[in-house]
Design a protein around this motif. Structure first.
Motif, mmCIF file in Angstrom:
data_model
loop_
_atom_site.group_PDB
_atom_site.id
_atom_site.type_symbol
_atom_site.label_atom_id
_atom_site.label_comp_id
_atom_site.label_asym_id
_atom_site.label_seq_id
_atom_site.Cartn_x
_atom_site.Cartn_y
_atom_site.Cartn_z
ATOM 1 N N GLU A 24 -16.332 24.341 10.979
ATOM 2 C CA GLU A 24 -16.683 22.933 10.716
ATOM 3 C C GLU A 24 -17.603 22.503 11.846
ATOM 4 O O GLU A 24 -17.757 23.220 12.838
ATOM 5 N N THR A 34 -17.593 19.231 13.428
ATOM 6 C CA THR A 34 -17.175 18.099 14.277
ATOM 7 C C THR A 34 -16.942 18.493 15.752
ATOM 8 O O THR A 34 -17.411 17.782 16.639
ATOM 9 N N GLU A 81 -11.145 31.703 3.628
ATOM 10 C CA GLU A 81 -10.283 31.089 2.616
ATOM 11 C C GLU A 81 -10.209 32.006 1.409
ATOM 12 O O GLU A 81 -11.068 32.868 1.222
ATOM 13 N N MET A 98 -15.573 28.350 -0.887
ATOM 14 C CA MET A 98 -16.140 29.663 -0.606
ATOM 15 C C MET A 98 -15.913 29.981 0.870
ATOM 16 O O MET A 98 -15.439 29.152 1.626
ATOM 17 N N TYR A 119 -7.931 13.470 14.017
ATOM 18 C CA TYR A 119 -8.100 12.127 13.448
ATOM 19 C C TYR A 119 -7.078 11.164 14.048
ATOM 20 O O TYR A 119 -5.918 11.526 14.270
ATOM 21 N N LEU A 154 -13.831 16.478 -2.679
ATOM 22 C CA LEU A 154 -15.301 16.516 -2.639
ATOM 23 C C LEU A 154 -15.795 16.130 -1.236
ATOM 24 O O LEU A 154 -16.677 16.778 -0.680
HETATM 25 P P1 HAM Z 1 -12.951 19.133 5.620
HETATM 26 O O1 HAM Z 1 -12.072 18.297 4.783
HETATM 27 O O2 HAM Z 1 -12.410 20.409 6.118
HETATM 28 O O3 HAM Z 1 -13.455 18.213 6.827
HETATM 29 O O4 HAM Z 1 -14.257 19.444 4.814
HETATM 30 C C1 HAM Z 1 -15.020 18.411 4.253
HETATM 31 C C2 HAM Z 1 -15.605 18.860 2.950
HETATM 32 O O5 HAM Z 1 -16.301 20.097 3.132
HETATM 33 C C3 HAM Z 1 -14.606 19.155 1.848
HETATM 34 O O6 HAM Z 1 -14.201 17.993 1.206
HETATM 35 C C4 HAM Z 1 -15.440 20.057 0.958
HETATM 36 O O7 HAM Z 1 -16.404 19.297 0.232
HETATM 37 C C5 HAM Z 1 -16.213 20.869 1.961
HETATM 38 N N1 HAM Z 1 -15.541 22.151 2.225
HETATM 39 C C6 HAM Z 1 -14.546 22.423 3.082
HETATM 40 N N2 HAM Z 1 -14.168 23.708 3.016
HETATM 41 C C7 HAM Z 1 -14.978 24.282 2.088
HETATM 42 C C8 HAM Z 1 -15.120 25.610 1.560
HETATM 43 N N3 HAM Z 1 -14.381 26.617 1.982
HETATM 44 N N4 HAM Z 1 -16.061 25.803 0.607
HETATM 45 C C9 HAM Z 1 -16.836 24.790 0.177
HETATM 46 N N5 HAM Z 1 -16.759 23.541 0.642
HETATM 47 C C10 HAM Z 1 -15.850 23.278 1.576
HETATM 48 C C11 HAM Z 1 -14.232 18.636 7.858
HETATM 49 O O8 HAM Z 1 -14.762 19.723 7.898
HETATM 50 C C12 HAM Z 1 -14.469 17.574 8.916
HETATM 51 N N6 HAM Z 1 -15.092 18.226 10.085
HETATM 52 C C13 HAM Z 1 -15.330 16.462 8.364
HETATM 53 C C14 HAM Z 1 -15.653 15.373 9.340
HETATM 54 C C15 HAM Z 1 -16.875 15.063 9.847
HETATM 55 N N7 HAM Z 1 -14.779 14.519 9.853
HETATM 56 C C16 HAM Z 1 -15.415 13.680 10.668
HETATM 57 N N8 HAM Z 1 -16.699 14.023 10.683
#
Ligand code: HAM
Length: 405
Positions: free
Chosen positions: A82, A84, A114, A121, A263, A281
């Motif tokens: 990620e 952040t 995953e 993905m 958070y 999403l």
């Molecule tokens: P997260 O919920 O892990 O948050 O990911 C945010 C979004 O990234 C998910 O809702 C999804 O759309 C996409 N996502 C996560 N994992 C996958 C995957 N394996 N394949 C495809 N899409 C994926 C974060 O990552 C936090 N860092 C967001 C954040 C930014 N919070 C504050 N600032």
């Protein structure tokens, strides 16, 4: 010799030009929308020192989902799962030079080990949008939700296509402390259980629940506690402001807790209302002490941020299942076919291509001496909108026609 397989690594994708076209459409729409709200783009390497994830990420990600290796210099390296923590590191590194508040966005590729499934993905691209260090949290908490709504509207979605679910860690912390009377450790265990709630059966949930507490599982709105009521009011205020700004599809959901430990304030997830696309999403929230993990930030300084991430995979599913993707258009405007092997004709065709390129057209030349019909077919098959055919006649007359298909 045994021939090689053409399959790619599990959970990653190959991008042929058509795939790139649709991915770029998503990126461009993201970029246009967030830039219209004044966000600036940043970027970083996909390699990070592993330690930045260990302090405050999600237990699940750090233990089961990171791609981590030791480099030749004995450093532990992780492919970012990620963005952040990287953003927090970048902000902490230049804290003195940056002028706050900041509005930053990025579209990095991220890696998580995953189980590949619909919407998830192992390599994905993720729009990250964050506002850092503001005085009036509430207004920005609201603005972030308005931005999420605008992103989806700019893809021509309507509010019945998605639901914004919001909760608050401050609220949950008040519940843990005042209703459950948990200590910090118990609260964290409980929160991780809540985060898993959707992925396990109710019986499994209750079994785990009863191991942690003998209090009844209640609707937060039924808990009679001053602090809990105050935090619930904050969320309701945000919801009311959003509703009066025509965002009707927003609701409080006490089961939205988010997996990341960093958070501290509002947390939210956006769901596609199509039951086939059941993974979140968007996900995000406010974090208040991620940036002060870094040595440049004094203990009494608190740089808070609010932001969200959205992946290209669930975004694509969302658009595909509603037919909201544009028609594919090849970046080549003209296919120029030469139907002669004569060098004079070829020279003339080359000069015609140069002339068309100077007019701003993207021109692809086919020197393979095909028939007119073949050239038309090739153009059609590749979604190229125009064709020029050059043979002896065009070369003699020094004239050619741009045919639109
Ligand atoms: P997260 O919920 O892990 O948050 O990911 C945010 C979004 O990234 C998910 O809702 C999804 O759309 C996409 N996502 C996560 N994992 C996958 C995957 N394996 N394949 C495809 N899409 C994926 C974060 O990552 C936090 N860092 C967001 C954040 C930014 N919070 C504050 N600032």
């Amino acid at each position: 010799m045994k021939k090689l397989k053409t399959e790619n690594y599990k959970g990653v994708r190959d991008f042929y030009p058509r795939d790139v076209f649709f991915q770029e459409y998503i990126f461009e729409t993201w970029k246009k929308t967030v830039e219209s709200f004044g966000f600036e783009q940043y970027n970083a390497s996909l390699l990070e020192n592993s330690e930045i994830y260990k302090a405050k990420t999600s237990e699940e990600i750090i233990n089961n989902q990171t791609y981590t290796f030791i480099d030749r210099g004995d450093r532990e390296v992780t492919l970012r799962p990620e963005m952040t923590p990287t953003l927090a590191r970048m902000i902490a590194a230049k804290k003195r030079e940056l002028s706050f508040p900041l509005r930053y966005y990025s579209i990095p590729n991220c890696f998580r080990y995953e189980r590949p499934q619909r919407g998830r993905m192992r390599e994905f691209w993720q729009l990250n949008v964050d506002i850092l260090n503001v005085k009036n949290d509430k207004f920005y908490d609201i603005e972030i939700i308005k931005l999420i709504n605008q992103i989806l509207l700019n893809f021509k979605a309507t509010s019945s296509d998605f639901t914004i679910k919001i909760n608050s860690r401050t609220l949950l912390n008040a519940v843990y402390k005042n209703y459950y009377e948990f200590n910090e450790n118990e609260a964290l265990t409980f929160q991780r259980l809540l985060d898993k709630k959707d992925k396990i059966t109710e019986a499994e949930f209750l079994k785990e629940y009863e191991k942690i507490t003998d209090k009844e599982y209640k609707d937060i709105s039924d808990i009679d506690d001053k602090e809990v009521k105050k935090e619930l009011n904050y969320i309701n205020e945000i919801i009311d402001v959003c509703k009066s700004a025509s965002i009707s599809n927003i609701e409080f959901d006490q089961n939205i807790v988010r997996g990341f430990d960093y958070y501290t304030g509002v947390v939210f997830e956006v769901f596609d209302n199509d039951p086939e696309n059941n993974r979140a999403l968007f996900g995000g929230g406010r974090y208040s002490n991620l940036i002060d993990l870094f040595e440049t930030v004094k203990d009494d300084v608190n740089i808070s941020g609010i932001g969200f991430g959205i992946g290209d995979v669930p975004m694509m599913n969302f658009l595909e299942s509603r037919n909201l993707l544009p028609e594919f258009v090849n970046s080549t405007d003209i296919l120029l076919g030469i139907i002669s092997d004569d060098q004079k004709v070829i020279d003339y065709a080359d000069s015609a291509a140069t002339e068309l390129r100077e007019q701003g057209k993207n021109v692809s030349i086919n020197y393979d001496g095909k028939k007119v019909g073949d050239i038309m077919k090739t153009a059609e098959k590749n979604s190229i909108k125009s064709v020029v055919v050059i043979g002896e006649k065009e070369c003699e007359e020094k004239k050619y026609e741009v045919k639109s298909l």
